[in-house]
Design a protein around this motif. Structure first.
Motif, PDB file in Angstrom:
ATOM      1  N   ILE A  96       0.839  -1.077   0.012  1.00  0.00           N
ATOM      2  CA  ILE A  96       0.002  -0.169  -0.001  1.00  0.00           C
ATOM      3  C   ILE A  96       0.785   1.292   0.111  1.00  0.00           C
ATOM      4  O   ILE A  96       0.586   2.135  -0.783  1.00  0.00           O
ATOM      5  N   MET A  97       2.008   1.000   0.960  1.00  0.00           N
ATOM      6  CA  MET A  97       2.821   2.320   0.890  1.00  0.00           C
ATOM      7  C   MET A  97       3.419   2.589  -0.568  1.00  0.00           C
ATOM      8  O   MET A  97       3.741   3.903  -0.806  1.00  0.00           O
ATOM      9  N   ALA A  98       3.724   1.538  -1.203  1.00  0.00           N
ATOM     10  CA  ALA A  98       4.436   1.679  -2.680  1.00  0.00           C
ATOM     11  C   ALA A  98       3.451   2.424  -3.371  1.00  0.00           C
ATOM     12  O   ALA A  98       3.858   3.492  -4.439  1.00  0.00           O
ATOM     13  N   CYS A  99       2.321   2.280  -3.372  1.00  0.00           N
ATOM     14  CA  CYS A  99       0.903   3.026  -4.055  1.00  0.00           C
ATOM     15  C   CYS A  99       0.873   4.465  -3.757  1.00  0.00           C
ATOM     16  O   CYS A  99       0.849   5.282  -4.611  1.00  0.00           O
ATOM     17  N   ILE A 100       1.028   4.621  -2.326  1.00  0.00           N
ATOM     18  CA  ILE A 100       1.014   5.906  -1.706  1.00  0.00           C
ATOM     19  C   ILE A 100       2.247   6.783  -2.068  1.00  0.00           C
ATOM     20  O   ILE A 100       1.943   7.983  -2.293  1.00  0.00           O
ATOM     21  N   ASP A 101       3.337   6.129  -1.991  1.00  0.00           N
ATOM     22  CA  ASP A 101       4.700   6.929  -1.793  1.00  0.00           C
ATOM     23  C   ASP A 101       4.762   7.641  -3.403  1.00  0.00           C
ATOM     24  O   ASP A 101       5.689   8.463  -3.624  1.00  0.00           O
TER      25      ASP A 101
END
Lengths: 200, 102
Positions: free
Chosen positions: B81-86
């Motif tokens: 999820i963080m990869a999508c947000i980052d």
């Protein structure tokens, strides 16, 4: 991590420290996964929905006013995202009530022998409930799941879904009637002989 | 002669009709009893069926509540999820697109 820690993390994210969002995901993802599994079956769909929930939460974080715990806000978002998912996939779902597993058939047969609950059959019962819920419209599935399975009140459902109290009551009444109809159909299609149960 | 008396007189006359056309003494009562009992039987059959379905449904739901849904999380899901947000929201203007194309 308690509520004040959540608030600090949220403040950090809003101040530009995106990495502070990761502990929030780690804390709440088991609860979100459990909720989503009530509405979707396939694991790839479940993962996509959970991902969508957290991305929405991140984008809408500025709208979180902190009046209620973050968890409540997140779970409301999760349930509404599940509702959107059900509406999007309404036409793709076809369930056949006549194709019950052995465990599900056994559960129904046992019920006719003795109508007392046996905790050992919980999984089969849950699968039967899911099978029946799949036959309902998205709004009916939401109402029945929230009210009957999760034990939420009419007021809570109204708040979660953004519906009026009277709409929740009407939908609950209709959904129960639909559920009764599908249950009767299930009993008609499965090989179990149905006898009226003595209630005295 | 009031209407009740007229009615009774008519009924008496009908009962005096020749054999094969006579109306049994308690005919109306028997018909009404039969209709009431049939109606009551149908209603009790329906309500018994609904009670049976409601009981089955409540048992199913009570058991289903015990089987809490699985809260298992795939490995390092938060990283995904963080990869999508980052991914920074890149502001792309017309000039940038033109420079990339050339």
């Amino acid at each position: 991590m308690d509520n004040s820690e959540d608030t600090e993390r949220i403040a950090s994210v809003l101040n530009g420290d995106i990495s502070s969002f990761e502990p929030l995901i780690a804390k709440y993802q088991p609860r979100v996964f459990a909720t989503v599994r009530r509405y979707a079956r396939r694991e790839d769909e479940i993962e996509d929905i959970v991902q969508e929930i957290f991305i929405k939460a991140f984008r809408k974080l500025a709208t979180f006013r902190g009046e209620a715990p973050f968890e409540h806000w997140l779970m409301r978002l999760a349930v509404r995202t599940c509702y959107d998912f059900l509406r999007r996939h309404q036409r793709n779902r076809e369930t056949n009530l006549s194709q019950l597993t052995d465990a599900q058939n056994e559960w129904l047969e046992r019920f006719h022998v003795s109508d007392t609950a046996d905790s050992g059959d919980a999984v089969a019962a849950r699968e039967l409930v899911e099978l029946l819920l799949d036959k309902l419209s998205p709004s009916s599935k939401m109402v029945i799941t929230l009210m009957e399975i999760e034990g939420k009140s009419v007021k809570e459902i109204a708040e979660i879904m953004g519906w009026t109290l009277s709409l929740v009551k009407v939908r609950a009444f209709r959904s129960r009637a639909q559920m009764r109809k599908h249950l009767a159909q299930l009993l008609k299609e499965c090989p179990v002989t149905v006898e009226p149960i003595k209630t005295s | 002669m009031n209407t009740d008396k007229l009615w009774n007189k008519l009924v008496d006359e009908v009962r005096k009709t020749p054999s094969g056309h006579s109306v049994p003494h308690d005919f109306e009562k028997r018909i009404m009893d039969r209709l009431n009992s049939t109606d009551a039987h149908a209603k009790s059959g329906d309500s018994s069926k609904i009670r049976s379905l409601d009981l089955l449904w409540s048992n199913l739901v009570n058991l289903a509540r015990q089987a809490t849904p699985n809260d298992r999380v795939p490995f390092a899901f938060e990283k995904r999820i963080m990869a999508c947000i980052d991914v920074p929201l890149e502001v792309v203007d017309g000039l940038t697109l033109w420079s990339r194309a050339t």
